[in-house]
Design a protein around this motif. Structure first.
Motif, mmCIF file in Angstrom:
data_model
loop_
_atom_site.group_PDB
_atom_site.id
_atom_site.type_symbol
_atom_site.label_atom_id
_atom_site.label_comp_id
_atom_site.label_asym_id
_atom_site.label_seq_id
_atom_site.Cartn_x
_atom_site.Cartn_y
_atom_site.Cartn_z
ATOM 1 N N ILE A 167 -0.024 4.999 -8.686
ATOM 2 C CA ILE A 167 1.270 5.605 -8.335
ATOM 3 C C ILE A 167 2.277 4.476 -8.128
ATOM 4 N N THR A 168 3.381 4.554 -8.863
ATOM 5 C CA THR A 168 4.284 3.396 -8.895
ATOM 6 C C THR A 168 5.721 3.774 -8.504
ATOM 7 N N PRO A 169 6.503 2.792 -8.066
ATOM 8 C CA PRO A 169 7.894 3.037 -7.659
ATOM 9 C C PRO A 169 8.857 2.731 -8.808
ATOM 10 N N TRP A 170 10.143 2.799 -8.498
ATOM 11 C CA TRP A 170 11.154 2.681 -9.557
ATOM 12 C C TRP A 170 11.681 1.270 -9.767
ATOM 13 N N LYS A 194 1.070 7.861 -12.341
ATOM 14 C CA LYS A 194 2.165 8.753 -11.913
ATOM 15 C C LYS A 194 3.344 7.835 -11.594
ATOM 16 N N SER A 196 7.357 6.734 -10.828
ATOM 17 C CA SER A 196 8.405 7.293 -9.965
ATOM 18 C C SER A 196 9.217 8.335 -10.737
ATOM 19 N N LEU A 226 7.257 15.003 -9.241
ATOM 20 C CA LEU A 226 7.566 14.599 -7.867
ATOM 21 C C LEU A 226 6.315 14.144 -7.120
ATOM 22 N N GLY A 227 6.519 13.198 -6.214
ATOM 23 C CA GLY A 227 5.401 12.684 -5.430
ATOM 24 C C GLY A 227 4.687 13.770 -4.652
ATOM 25 N N VAL A 235 -3.814 12.619 -5.895
ATOM 26 C CA VAL A 235 -4.502 11.919 -4.811
ATOM 27 C C VAL A 235 -5.607 12.798 -4.216
ATOM 28 N N PHE A 245 -1.471 2.188 -5.068
ATOM 29 C CA PHE A 245 -0.114 2.681 -4.801
ATOM 30 C C PHE A 245 0.827 1.528 -4.494
ATOM 31 N N THR A 246 2.017 1.576 -5.051
ATOM 32 C CA THR A 246 3.102 0.695 -4.598
ATOM 33 C C THR A 246 4.288 1.582 -4.255
ATOM 34 N N GLY A 247 4.832 1.391 -3.069
ATOM 35 C CA GLY A 247 5.966 2.209 -2.648
ATOM 36 C C GLY A 247 6.243 1.974 -1.177
ATOM 37 N N SER A 248 6.829 2.964 -0.547
ATOM 38 C CA SER A 248 7.245 2.785 0.840
ATOM 39 C C SER A 248 6.046 2.802 1.791
ATOM 40 N N THR A 251 5.118 6.499 2.827
ATOM 41 C CA THR A 251 4.275 7.252 1.890
ATOM 42 C C THR A 251 2.884 6.627 1.815
ATOM 43 N N GLU A 254 0.706 7.806 4.562
ATOM 44 C CA GLU A 254 0.228 9.189 4.352
ATOM 45 C C GLU A 254 -0.918 9.230 3.338
ATOM 46 N N LEU A 255 -0.731 8.482 2.239
ATOM 47 C CA LEU A 255 -1.773 8.460 1.210
ATOM 48 C C LEU A 255 -3.067 7.861 1.768
#
Ligand code: ADP
Length: 512
Positions: A167-170, A194, A196, A226-227, A235, A245-248, A251, A254-255
């Motif tokens: 799962i990747t960011p923008w 998945k 962004s 959408l995530g 997930v 995962f790369t992101g905030s 999130t 939570e993951l």
């Protein structure tokens, strides 16, 4: 080879109206329309116009994609492929990516608004990353271990895990995707990516290259949306062995909780609030360039953005002045123009967030030396923010503790090396740090005491697939890049063999 229609070409749209080019999911080597028939639009932040639409995946789409990856993993055509063959497929993919650098870079710039030159540089490095992981695929092996008796053979097997969800960011879509799928595929896993919802196109343009390179269908899959919808469904699929995962940080946490409850492995690369530590005797011009590179390149939309400058009181004004001078000369504009140095923020929401932090910084008592406002550029609708320098920061301010993800840097005065290290470490994050000094012993002493997965000394934003990237504290779990990343995508099995025929020991005593 599958005869696969190409994904639409990237193109900026000047006006609203007319049908948008459409991207579908990529599953089992084919384009797959979303089961629910719904699509989302992606906006070019420079023109503020949607420029394509993409599948809004749901739980069923996630199930199909994981199913394809699961089947491809359990079908021996991939997992049991000789490692040298997996390696040569990755090398072939590297060659194809090299041929498509321009089109992939343009796609990413139209999606996230970062400079074309920046995205071109990132994309141009991908073949080297893929060749590196191809090399690791060839080297992957277990070991023999001395057993408790010479006749007992003990060896280890490094096995792939199964289906890996990436799962990747923008902000750096394909570079970050490659950091995950490179080692995952090299180790023999299959993947579902998945991207962004702000930058779905480049990985979909990459997908047919897997087919062209000769990867078996189902080894590489992409679902978009959408995530909270398709991302979460991926997930939570019980067939998934690993989530990368790369992101905030929010999130990621939570993951991690969801994966942890089911013992699903994770690699997480999360947020940062990286400091620059500047020491007496440092080359201030070099430091100023590093500070500019750290926070104004990519408009600060980088997890390693160096957003706090910890500087001796006596050097504070001089260094701030040099950074301000450079900040004021930065050319803001269309990211497609070669002369532009600062594009816009990726979304209207991101611009609003950065403006809120600027207002918060002022309310907290810091002072804006330059910037602080959004900027309008004639003929462009983009979300432009001026490079912003705060002085008079206090490390306890939210301005100095929270990730802004924009072109905002804050100067904080310190009175000693100990205080600089203390404040540098005093955030929830531990991703990166810059140290600016001419004193060799201080450089190493400070590097050793920093809570940061990456420390740059007299430079900033250097990266290589060969060097580990990891976040300490709330900046993440696990390692990306380097040979260490292979451990993240493999499991280690210990195999014991009694080589003496008919040998039987006391069954009631542990054999050690
Ligand atoms: P950013 O603000 O950098 O986009 P996010 O953490 O919100 O950071 O998003 C990073 C990626 O995680 C995106 O691909 C997004 O769609 C995905 N995502 C967001 N929420 C979830 C979730 N609950 N489950 C799975 N993926 C998610």
């Amino acid at each position: 080879m599958t005869a696969l229609p190409a994904a639409p070409l990237p193109q900026r749209r000047a006006h609203e109206g007319g049908p948008l080019p459409r991207y579908e999911h990529f599953v089992a080597g084919s384009w797959m329309p979303p089961g629910g028939g719904r699509y989302l639009e992606s906006t070019d932040p420079t023109s503020a116009q949607p420029w394509y639409e993409f599948a809004r995946g749901d739980e069923d789409d996630a199930r199909l994609a994981v199913g394809a990856a699961y089947e491809a993993f359990h079908d021996s055509s991939w997992r049991d492929l000789p490692q040298s063959r997996r390696s040569s497929l990755l090398r072939r993919l590297a060659g194809l990516v090299h041929e498509h650098v321009e089109d992939l870079a343009l796609t990413e710039t139209l999606d996230n608004g970062k400079l074309l030159s920046e995205m071109r540089g990132q994309l141009a490095s991908l073949p080297a990353h893929l060749h590196y992981y191809a090399g690791l695929a060839e080297q992957l092996c277990g070991e023999t271990v001395p057993g408790p008796h010479p006749a007992i053979l003990n060896y280890t097997l490094r096995e792939p895990l199964g289906v890996v969800v990436a799962i990747t960011p923008w902000n750096s879509p394909l570079l970050l995707t490659t950091s995950k799928i490179g080692p995952a595929l090299a180790a023999g896993n299959t993947v579902v990516v998945k991207p962004s919802e702000h930058t779905s196109a480049s990985v979909l343009r990459l997908a047919p290259l897997f087919e062209e390179a000769g990867f078996p269908p189902g080894v590489f899959n992409v679902v978009t949306g959408l995530g909270r919808e398709v991302g979460q469904a991926l997930v939570e699929d019980s067939r998934v062995a690993k989530v990368s995962f790369t992101g905030s940080t929010h999130t990621g946490s939570e993951l991690a909780a969801s994966c942890g409850a089911r013992f699903v492995r994770t690699t997480l690369e999360l947020g940062g609030k990286s400091p620059h530590l500047v020491f007496p005797g440092a080359d201030l011009d070099q430091a100023a360039v590093g500070i500019v590179a750290g926070v104004f390149a990519a408009a600060g939309q980088s997890c390693v953005a160096g957003s706090r400058v910890l500087v001796p009181r006596s050097l504070h004004d001089e260094l701030a002045e040099r950074v301000v001078e450079r900040a004021r000369s930065i050319r803001i504009g269309d990211p497609l123009e070669p002369a532009t140095q600062l594009g816009q923020l990726a979304t209207a929401q991101q611009l609003a967030r950065v403006e809120e932090y600027v207002a918060l910084g002022v309310a907290e008592g810091a002072r804006v030396l330059t910037g602080g406002d959004r900027r309008s550029i004639a003929g462009l609708a983009g979300y432009f923010m001026e490079p912003t320098v705060f002085v008079g920061g206090d490390n306890r301010m939210r301005l100095c503790q929270e990730e802004i993800f924009g072109p905002v840097v804050t100067f904080i005065s310190v009175d000693s090396e100990d205080e600089a290290i203390d404040l540098a470490n005093h955030t929830r994050y531990g991703l990166a740090a810059g140290v600016w000094t001419a004193d060799l012993s201080r450089a190493h002493r400070v590097a050793a005491r920093l809570d940061a997965g990456t420390v740059w000394i007299n430079t900033y934003r250097c990266t290589s697939p060969m060097s580990p990237r990891s976040g300490f504290k709330d900046s993440g779990i696990g390692i990306e890049h380097s040979a260490h990343s292979m451990a993240e995508y493999t499991r280690l099995k210990s195999v014991w063999v009694e080589t003496r025929e008919g040998f039987a020991d006391d069954p009631f005593v542990l054999r050690t």
